[in-house]
Design a protein around this motif. Structure first.
Motif, short mmCIF file in Angstrom:
data_model
loop_
_atom_site.label_atom_id
_atom_site.label_comp_id
_atom_site.label_asym_id
_atom_site.label_seq_id
_atom_site.Cartn_x
_atom_site.Cartn_y
_atom_site.Cartn_z
N ILE A 29 -8.08 -12.17 16.39
CA ILE A 29 -8.90 -12.04 15.18
C ILE A 29 -7.99 -12.04 13.96
CG2 ILE A 29 -10.67 -10.66 14.02
CD1 ILE A 29 -10.95 -9.12 16.69
N ARG A 30 -8.37 -12.78 12.93
CA ARG A 30 -7.69 -12.70 11.63
C ARG A 30 -8.07 -11.40 10.95
NH1 ARG A 30 -10.11 -15.50 8.44
NH2 ARG A 30 -8.61 -15.50 6.74
N LEU A 31 -7.10 -10.74 10.32
CA LEU A 31 -7.40 -9.49 9.64
C LEU A 31 -8.42 -9.70 8.53
CD1 LEU A 31 -4.02 -7.54 9.30
CD2 LEU A 31 -5.73 -7.47 11.11
N GLY A 32 -8.43 -10.89 7.94
CA GLY A 32 -9.41 -11.17 6.90
C GLY A 32 -10.84 -11.13 7.40
N GLU A 33 -11.04 -11.25 8.74
CA GLU A 33 -12.38 -11.21 9.30
C GLU A 33 -12.90 -9.79 9.43
OE1 GLU A 33 -12.74 -13.48 12.92
OE2 GLU A 33 -11.06 -14.75 12.35
N ILE A 34 -11.98 -8.81 9.49
CA ILE A 34 -12.41 -7.45 9.79
C ILE A 34 -12.03 -6.44 8.71
CG2 ILE A 34 -12.47 -7.77 12.29
CD1 ILE A 34 -9.64 -6.65 12.44
N PHE A 35 -11.26 -6.88 7.69
CA PHE A 35 -10.87 -5.97 6.62
C PHE A 35 -11.09 -6.61 5.26
CE2 PHE A 35 -8.12 -4.06 9.93
CZ PHE A 35 -8.41 -2.72 9.74
N THR A 36 -11.40 -5.76 4.28
CA THR A 36 -11.32 -6.12 2.87
C THR A 36 -10.06 -5.46 2.32
OG1 THR A 36 -13.71 -6.25 2.60
CG2 THR A 36 -12.40 -5.94 0.61
N PHE A 37 -9.28 -6.23 1.58
CA PHE A 37 -8.01 -5.71 1.07
C PHE A 37 -8.10 -5.46 -0.44
CE2 PHE A 37 -7.06 -8.24 4.80
CZ PHE A 37 -6.26 -7.39 5.53
N ARG A 38 -7.56 -4.33 -0.87
CA ARG A 38 -7.55 -4.01 -2.30
C ARG A 38 -6.17 -3.48 -2.68
NH1 ARG A 38 -12.32 -1.03 -5.24
NH2 ARG A 38 -11.18 -2.10 -6.91
N ARG A 39 -5.66 -4.02 -3.76
CA ARG A 39 -4.40 -3.50 -4.28
C ARG A 39 -4.59 -2.06 -4.74
NH1 ARG A 39 -0.84 -7.71 -5.32
NH2 ARG A 39 -1.79 -9.78 -5.44
N GLY A 40 -3.46 -1.36 -4.86
CA GLY A 40 -3.52 0.01 -5.34
C GLY A 40 -3.77 0.08 -6.83
N ILE A 41 -3.99 1.28 -7.31
CA ILE A 41 -4.30 1.50 -8.73
C ILE A 41 -3.07 1.21 -9.57
CG2 ILE A 41 -4.85 3.28 -10.44
CD1 ILE A 41 -6.57 4.62 -8.30
N ALA A 42 -3.25 0.43 -10.61
CA ALA A 42 -2.20 0.17 -11.60
C ALA A 42 -2.50 1.03 -12.82
CB ALA A 42 -2.17 -1.31 -11.97
N THR A 43 -1.71 2.06 -13.02
CA THR A 43 -2.01 3.03 -14.08
C THR A 43 -1.61 2.53 -15.46
OG1 THR A 43 0.15 4.15 -14.01
CG2 THR A 43 -1.55 4.87 -12.43
N GLY A 44 -0.63 1.62 -15.51
CA GLY A 44 -0.09 1.18 -16.80
C GLY A 44 1.09 1.99 -17.25
N ALA A 45 1.32 3.16 -16.61
CA ALA A 45 2.47 4.01 -16.98
C ALA A 45 2.58 5.14 -15.97
CB ALA A 45 2.32 4.56 -18.39
N ASN A 46 3.10 4.83 -14.78
CA ASN A 46 3.17 5.83 -13.72
C ASN A 46 3.93 7.09 -14.14
OD1 ASN A 46 1.75 4.14 -12.07
ND2 ASN A 46 3.44 3.69 -10.67
N SER A 47 4.97 6.92 -14.94
CA SER A 47 5.79 8.08 -15.32
C SER A 47 5.00 9.10 -16.13
CB SER A 47 7.01 7.63 -16.11
OG SER A 47 6.63 6.95 -17.29
#
Length: 677
Positions: free
Chosen positions: A457-475
């Protein structure tokens, strides 16, 4: 070659200069010297380096009156450091000064002629020191091992830069700053911004030797050399070594940085080089000027390109019939624009980031190499052995001949080792390259592909992928445990972040009674719709901190586009996480199972199950076992290699990974020395 005296300093200073050197040039040393911090510098002999000295200024004026341009006929030993050179020489302390036997003999002869006897050098008066400098200069000019160099050959090109007097005739501002302390010591950040990474000599030699082999020159053939981003000229030096300096008919090269162009012209002017100063992408093409090109074009990412290249994209489409996307990195334009400069039958060797092999923007370059020219060689260096200081991109070399590809044309594709001694080799048809969407070695090596299996099975068939949160200024937006305690931050204003992958044993993130991750990350993300005024009533200290954050980064793009500066984009905890960039040696688990309420930043990719997942897997444990069985071979096949052994996969690439319920799916590699594809 001893070119003449120079200084790093302003010669008009009242107290005198602090540095006095003899600038040198040496074709042999060009391929034995690597100074990535100061790529525009040239070899020199330091005569004085200390406090401002009127004697040093007087010595400079005196030495300037000599003709110089002296060719020194001697054998030089190359050492790894000045300390090693000192240990292996005859140098010893002679009256408080470290000198070799030959230097001490010259000192004795000069002192005798001047009537100075055995006066210690430190005891000499200013006038005596100047007299000694003059006597030694005269001795050098009449020495039997020295000859006056012939005048440099005329290039036929009007120079676009003229070397000024003083420091800039020989050094870049970076080196001057390093010596004088009048600015930042290192400027590698500037090099990264420009996409400029000096070519190490050993890489230049490897590329030049391979290009010379493919050029297949007859004994009477001459070479018209070209480089659209010549830098310090190390590839020119390697070309001269590989084909013979006497076979270079012309060398017309381009360099955008004026200081570097001036330095390169200075060090190579006796060879007849023509250095054009300007932006190669804006210089009118000299059709068919080059028969041999060795180049390491700038690696500047599309988001860092400030100039509008839309007209150039139109020109390339009109001339080559190739559409270049606006997301293409700068080196793509260099390769395609250089096509007009290369004559029919000419050979070009390009040092490029290997990203073009697998990225969408690289399709233009892949199309050019597989349909417009005769691709001769594609070699990718081992990403675990970074060739460029401070550059993460893994490196490959493309060698081509400007001929239309024949139907049966085949390409030698290799990886690891060097061009002359690769570790793994494949023989690939140009036709298969033209049809392949990915040119990484793993993708072109069919032995890495899993056999067809209806259960896979391709992972794309069983998962939705989302990038992590981009805060704009982690520090600013990511707080530590101690900051929470110090500023009295209530837990409803923050959310726990997933721990770093290397801290997660077995790849499993557990949870405590409150749902927070085990192991604890010690990091919390500010994520609240509450206003600063609402927070002030409960925690004045935290409210004051938030005011400072808003003043510092409130106008940044990602922050300003949020309805509230402190309310992050919606994100649920992901049951599974993928570390999108890590070393391929397996020391860091790539797949993590997250049983906590921790959320992830953009160093991780969240994996959210689709309904179809449960049609194929019994429970989360079975899913996790299948994910962990995905081997490095699969990751390499789908991903992109970078320096230091890093391997990156984007969400779209993750969708192509495959698993089999209840089976081990780490598709292996059967190594063969040579395979035809």
């Amino acid at each position: 070659m001893i070119e003449g005296p120079a200084t790093f300093d302003d010669e008009g200073g009242e107290r005198g200069i602090r540095t006095l050197v003899l600038a040198c040039s040496s074709e042999d040393l060009e391929l034995a010297t690597y100074k990535p911090d100061f790529p525009a510098s040239i070899p020199h002999i330091t005569l004085y380096d200390g406090p401002p000295s009127a004697v040093a200024s007087a010595a400079l004026r005196l030495l300037t009156g000599f003709p110089w341009g002296l060719r020194l006929h001697t054998t030089l030993s190359v050492h790894g450091s000045s300390h090693e050179a000192l240990l292996r020489s005859s140098a010893t302390d002679r009256g408080g000064i470290v000198m070799t036997t030959a230097a001490d003999a010259l000192r004795g002869s000069v002192f005798l002629d001047l009537g100075l006897g055995d006066i210690p050098i430190a005891m000499l008066t200013a006038d005596q020191r100047i007299a000694v400098v003059e006597a030694i200069a005269r001795a050098i000019h009449v020495d039997g091992s020295v000859s006056v160099a012939s005048a440099p050959a005329t290039s036929g090109l009007t120079p676009l830069t003229t070397a000024p007097a003083g420091q800039l005739a020989f050094w870049s501002p970076e080196e001057v700053w390093s010596i004088t302390g009048e600015g930042p010591r290192h400027r590698r950040a500037d090099q990264r911004k420009r996409g400029s990474f000096p070519t190490p000599p050993e890489l230049a030699r490897d590329v030049a030797a391979a290009a010379a082999k493919y050029a297949n020159l007859d004994p009477s053939d001459m070479v018209d050399f070209g480089d659209p981003a010549v830098g310090n000229g190390v590839l020119y030096a390697a070309a001269r070594e590989a084909v013979g300096g006497d076979r270079i008919n012309s060398a017309r090269v381009v360099e955008i940085d004026e200081t570097t162009a001036r330095s390169t012209n200075q060090r190579w002017r006796r060879s007849g080089i023509s250095v054009l100063t300007g932006d190669f992408l804006g210089v009118p093409a000299e059709e068919g000027a080059w028969s041999l090109v060795l180049a390491n074009p700038p690696y500047r990412r599309s988001q860092d390109i400030s100039q509008d290249l839309s007209n150039l994209r139109g020109q390339i489409a009109s001339r080559l019939g190739i559409k270049v996307t606006a997301r293409a990195d700068l080196y793509v334009y260099f390769v395609l624009q250089a096509d007009a400069w290369i004559r029919q039958g000419g050979v070009a060797a390009w040092i490029l980031p290997s990203e073009f092999q697998v990225t969408g923007y690289g399709a233009a370059l892949r199309s050019y190499l597989s349909t417009k020219v005769e691709l001769l060689r594609l070699h990718t260096y081992d990403s675990r052995d970074p060739l460029f200081d401070n550059a993460l991109a893994s490196t490959c070399v493309v060698i081509l001949r400007k001929n239309s590809p024949s139907p049966g044309n085949r390409v030698m594709v290799s990886t690891g080792g060097t061009l002359s001694a690769p570790i793994r080799v494949r023989d690939v048809s140009t036709r298969s390259l033209a049809l392949s969407p990915r040119w990484s070695f793993a993708a072109l090596d069919r032995t890495t592909h899993p056999a067809p299996d209806p259960g896979v099975i391709r992972l794309g068939e069983i998962f939705t992928f989302r990038r992590g949160i981009a805060t704009g200024a982690n520090s600013y937006f990511v707080l530590s445990d101690s900051q929470l305690e110090k500023m009295d931050v209530h837990r409803q204003w923050v959310r726990p972040l997933a721990p770093r992958a290397r801290e997660v044993r077995g790849g499993r993130i557990g949870r405590d009674i409150d749902g927070n991750p085990i192991p604890a990350s010690g990091r919390w993300l500010i994520d609240t719709p509450a206003t600063i005024d609402e927070i002030r009533s409960q925690s004045p200290t935290f409210a004051e901190y938030l005011q400072r954050v808003e003043a510092a980064v409130g106008d940044r793009y990602l922050v300003a586009r949020r309805p509230s500066s402190f309310k992050q984009e919606p994100r649920e905890p992901a049951p599974f996480l993928f570390v999108y960039m890590a070393k391929r040696d397996g020391t860091t688990p790539r797949f993590l199972m997250n049983e906590s309420r921790a959320i992830h930043l953009n160093n991780l990719i969240g994996m959210y199950p689709k309904e179809s997942l449960w049609e194929r897997f019994a429970d989360m444990e079975e899913v996790f076992a299948a994910l962990r069985s995905i081997g490095v071979a699969q990751l390499e096949l789908a991903g992109r290699s970078y320096g230091n052994g890093l391997l990156k996969l984007e969400p779209r690439e993750l969708t192509e990974l495959r698993v089999a319920p209840g089976k081990q799916s780490g598709f292996g590699v059967t190594e063969t020395r040579s395979t035809r594809i």
